[in-house]
Scaffold this motif. Structure first.
Motif, mmCIF file in Angstrom:
data_model
loop_
_atom_site.group_PDB
_atom_site.id
_atom_site.type_symbol
_atom_site.label_atom_id
_atom_site.label_comp_id
_atom_site.label_asym_id
_atom_site.label_seq_id
_atom_site.Cartn_x
_atom_site.Cartn_y
_atom_site.Cartn_z
ATOM 1 N N ASN A 16 0.828 -1.223 0.000
ATOM 2 C CA ASN A 16 0.000 0.000 0.000
ATOM 3 C C ASN A 16 0.855 1.264 0.000
ATOM 4 N N GLU A 17 2.110 1.147 -0.441
ATOM 5 C CA GLU A 17 2.988 2.328 -0.483
ATOM 6 C C GLU A 17 2.682 3.210 -1.687
ATOM 7 N N ILE A 18 3.014 4.507 -1.514
ATOM 8 C CA ILE A 18 2.899 5.461 -2.627
ATOM 9 C C ILE A 18 4.223 6.211 -2.755
ATOM 10 N N LEU A 19 4.591 6.513 -3.983
ATOM 11 C CA LEU A 19 5.764 7.346 -4.233
ATOM 12 C C LEU A 19 5.261 8.756 -4.517
ATOM 13 N N GLY A 21 6.459 8.177 9.086
ATOM 14 C CA GLY A 21 5.831 7.618 7.885
ATOM 15 C C GLY A 21 6.196 8.326 6.596
ATOM 16 N N GLN A 22 7.233 9.158 6.591
ATOM 17 C CA GLN A 22 7.551 9.875 5.354
ATOM 18 C C GLN A 22 9.047 10.161 5.153
ATOM 19 N N SER A 23 9.679 11.067 5.920
ATOM 20 C CA SER A 23 11.026 11.597 5.626
ATOM 21 C C SER A 23 10.918 12.538 4.423
ATOM 22 N N SER A 24 10.353 13.709 4.691
ATOM 23 C CA SER A 24 9.986 14.612 3.594
ATOM 24 C C SER A 24 11.063 15.621 3.222
ATOM 25 N N PHE A 25 12.238 15.607 3.886
ATOM 26 C CA PHE A 25 13.316 16.512 3.477
ATOM 27 C C PHE A 25 14.056 15.890 2.291
ATOM 28 N N ALA A 26 13.318 15.587 1.232
ATOM 29 C CA ALA A 26 13.879 14.913 0.059
ATOM 30 C C ALA A 26 12.983 15.188 -1.137
ATOM 31 N N THR A 27 13.541 15.025 -2.327
ATOM 32 C CA THR A 27 12.790 15.359 -3.542
ATOM 33 C C THR A 27 11.686 14.350 -3.842
ATOM 34 N N HIS A 28 11.789 13.133 -3.298
ATOM 35 C CA HIS A 28 10.683 12.158 -3.357
ATOM 36 C C HIS A 28 10.522 11.510 -1.985
ATOM 37 N N ILE A 29 9.310 11.014 -1.731
ATOM 38 C CA ILE A 29 8.977 10.393 -0.446
ATOM 39 C C ILE A 29 8.293 9.058 -0.723
ATOM 40 N N LEU A 30 8.679 8.019 0.055
ATOM 41 C CA LEU A 30 7.960 6.745 -0.010
ATOM 42 C C LEU A 30 7.070 6.679 1.232
ATOM 43 N N ALA A 31 5.776 6.935 1.058
ATOM 44 C CA ALA A 31 4.829 6.924 2.182
ATOM 45 C C ALA A 31 3.872 5.761 1.979
ATOM 46 N N THR A 32 2.758 5.749 2.692
ATOM 47 C CA THR A 32 1.721 4.741 2.432
ATOM 48 C C THR A 32 0.388 5.455 2.261
ATOM 49 N N GLU A 33 -0.559 4.722 1.722
ATOM 50 C CA GLU A 33 -1.909 5.257 1.562
ATOM 51 C C GLU A 33 -2.477 5.683 2.918
ATOM 52 N N ASN A 34 -2.058 4.988 3.999
ATOM 53 C CA ASN A 34 -2.627 5.247 5.332
ATOM 54 C C ASN A 34 -2.265 6.607 5.898
ATOM 55 N N ASN A 35 -1.159 7.226 5.460
ATOM 56 C CA ASN A 35 -0.816 8.535 6.037
ATOM 57 C C ASN A 35 -0.883 9.660 5.005
ATOM 58 N N ALA A 36 -1.665 9.438 3.952
ATOM 59 C CA ALA A 36 -1.810 10.466 2.914
ATOM 60 C C ALA A 36 -3.260 10.943 2.853
ATOM 61 N N ALA A 37 -3.436 12.266 2.885
ATOM 62 C CA ALA A 37 -4.777 12.851 2.764
ATOM 63 C C ALA A 37 -4.850 13.611 1.446
ATOM 64 N N LEU A 38 -5.953 13.428 0.731
ATOM 65 C CA LEU A 38 -6.135 14.054 -0.572
ATOM 66 C C LEU A 38 -6.347 15.563 -0.414
#
Ligand SMILES: [Zn+2]
Ligand SMILES: [Zn+2]
Length: 365
Positions: free
Chosen positions: A29-32, A135-152
Motif C-alpha cells: 500500500n505504499e505510494i511514491l 511515515g515519510q522523511s519529507s526533506f527529500a525530492t521524493h517520499i515513499l509513504a503509504t496510503e494510510n498517512n496520505a490525505a487528498l
C-alpha cells in the motif's frame, strides 16, 4: 527505483547534509510522492539531535506535500497525479485504529520511527540512511509513504506549497481544540505558547466561537500576531501574576487550557489557570522523561488533564476539513508561513531555532 536528493541529519546540532540517494519503488500500500513542499517542525530537530526517533544518518521531515507519482499494487484510494498532504502513519487494523484513533496506533513505532519501511525493508537502497520518519522523511525530492498517512488535497484552486503545515503543526493545534476539547460556544480558553501549534489552537478556538481566547507568550511580536488571528487577550509570560490575571479575566478560571511550550513551570500554570472542572491538554514535549509535580488539591475538583498526539485526528478527514475552513477564510494559517527553496533548508532551520520565523516551509522546484 528513483534517484533523489535528500537533506540528511548526520550529527546533533550540525547542518543537514545534501546527498544524492536511491529510493525503492512502492510495494503493497505504499505510494511514491514527488515532493512539492515540506514544513519544518521542532520534532525534526529532536530527530537531528538524537533525542527522538531512529539514529543518524537519517532523513527528517514529517510535513510533506506532493504529487503521487507511483502506487503499490494494494493502493485503493489514491492514483497517480493526486495531490496529497502526509501526516503520521498508522496500521489501520489494530484496536486503536479500529476505534477511530489512528494517532494512537498500537503499531506506531513500526510505521513511524524505525528508520525502515513498515514492511521492514530499506527505503534508501543505495546507502545506510534511515527514512520513513513519521511515515515519510519529507526533506527529500521524493517520499515513499503509504496510503494510510496520505490525505487528498484539492487538485486546483489551492496552493500546494501552503498545505505543508497541515500534516503536523496545524493538525496538532487545531485538532486539540476541535477533536480533543470540543469547547461549547462561549467557552473561555487559554493558550500557552504562540508558535505554530499555539496559533493554530487560537484560530480553532475562534472557529469554535470561544468568547475569551487568551494567549501567553514571551515574544511581543508573536502576541500581536496571535491577536490578529483570534486571541482576545494577550499576556506577557514574563509577568509574575499570570494565573491571577487569567482568573480575573475569566471570572474564576478558564474552561480550557492548551499548553504548547513543554516546560514544567508553564505546565503547572496551565493547570492552575483553569476553573474547577476545567480541561487542560498538554502538547509541549520538551519535558519528556521528567516527572511533573501536579498538586492533588487541584485535581480533586474535577479538573481533566489530557495528552493529545497530532490533534487526535484522522488525517483523511481532518486535513480536508482544515482546507475547507481555510478556503472559507476561517483558518488563515498561511500567515504563519515563511517559504525557502530546498537549497536553503539549513538557513530555514537556523531561522526557526532563532525564533525569527514561526513556520518555515521548504519549496521544491
Ligand atoms: Zn511536527
Ligand atoms: Zn493501528
Amino acid at each position: 527505483m528513483v534517484k533523489i536528493t535528500a537533506a540528511v541529519a548526520v550529527k546533533p546540532k550540525a547542518p543537514l547534509e545534501f546527498r544524492d540517494l536511491e529510493l525503492a519503488d512502492p510495494e503493497g500500500n505504499e505510494i511514491l510522492v514527488r515532493t512539492v513542499a515540506t514544513g519544518i517542525c521542532h520534532t525534526d530537530l529532536l530527530l537531528r539531535d538524537g533525542i527522538f526517533g531512529p539514529p543518524a544518518p537519517v532523513i527528517p521531515g514529517h510535513e510533506g506535500v506532493g504529487i503521487v507519482e507511483a502506487v503499490g499494487p494494494d493502493v485503493q484510494g489514491l492514483k497517480i497525479g493526486d495531490a496529497v498532504a502526509l501526516s503520521q502513519s498508522s496500521c489501520g487494523f489494530c484496536a486503536d485504529c479500529r476505534r477511530s484513533h489512528p494517532m494512537n496506533c498500537q503499531n506506531y513505532t513500526q510505521y513511524n520511527l524505525t528508520g525502515l519501511r513498515p514492511n521492514g525493508k530499506k527505503a534508501i537502497v543505495c546507502d545506510d540512511v534511515g527514512s520513513n520518519f513519521v511515515g515519510q522523511s519529507s526533506f527529500a525530492t521524493h517520499i515513499l509513504a503509504t496510503e494510510n498517512n496520505a490525505a487528498l488535497l484539492p487538485s486546483e484552486g489551492f496552493d500546494l506549497t501552503d498545505a505543508a503545515p497541515l500534516g503536523c503543526g496545524m493538525a496538532t493545534g487545531a485538532g486539540t481544540v476541535i477533536n480533543a476539547m470540543k469547547p461549547e460556544i462561549g467557552s473561555t480558553i487559554v493558550i500557552f505558547g504562540a508558535g505554530a501549534v499555539g496559533i493554530a489552537a487560537i484560530m480553532a478556538a475562534k472557529v469554535r466561537r470561544c468568547s475569551k481566547i487568551i494567549i501567553v507568550d514571551l515574544n511581543l511580536q508573536r502576541l500581536e500576531m496571535a491577536k490578529e488571528l483570534g486571541a482576545t487577550h494577550a499576556i506577557n509570560g514574563k509577568e509574575a501574576d499570570i494565573v491571577e490575571q487569567i482568573h480575573a479575566l475569566t471570572g474564576g478560571g478558564a474552561d480550557f487550557a492548551v499548553e504548547a511550550v513543554g516546560i514544567i513551570p508553564v505546565i503547572l500554570n496551565s493547570i492552575k489557570c483553569t476553573r474547577p472542572g476545567g480541561h487542560v491538554v498538554l502538547l509541549g514535549l520538551d519535558a519528556l522523561g521528567k516527572d511533573i509535580p501536579i498538586p492533588l488539591d487541584l485535581m480533586v475538583f474535577n479538573r481533566k488533564i489530557q495528552g493529545a498526539i497530532l490533534g487526535d485526528q484522522i488525517p483523511q478527514l481532518f486535513i480536508p476539513q482544515m482546507v475547507q475552513l481555510n478556503q472559507a477564510g476561517l483558518f488563515p494559517f498561511q500567515k504563519l508561513i515563511t517559504k525557502y527553496p530546498f537549497e536553503k533548508i539549513n538557513e530555514a532551520i537556523a531561522d526557526a531555532e532563532a525564533g525569527s520565523v514561526i513556520k518555515p516551509v521548504i519549496v521544491f522546484n
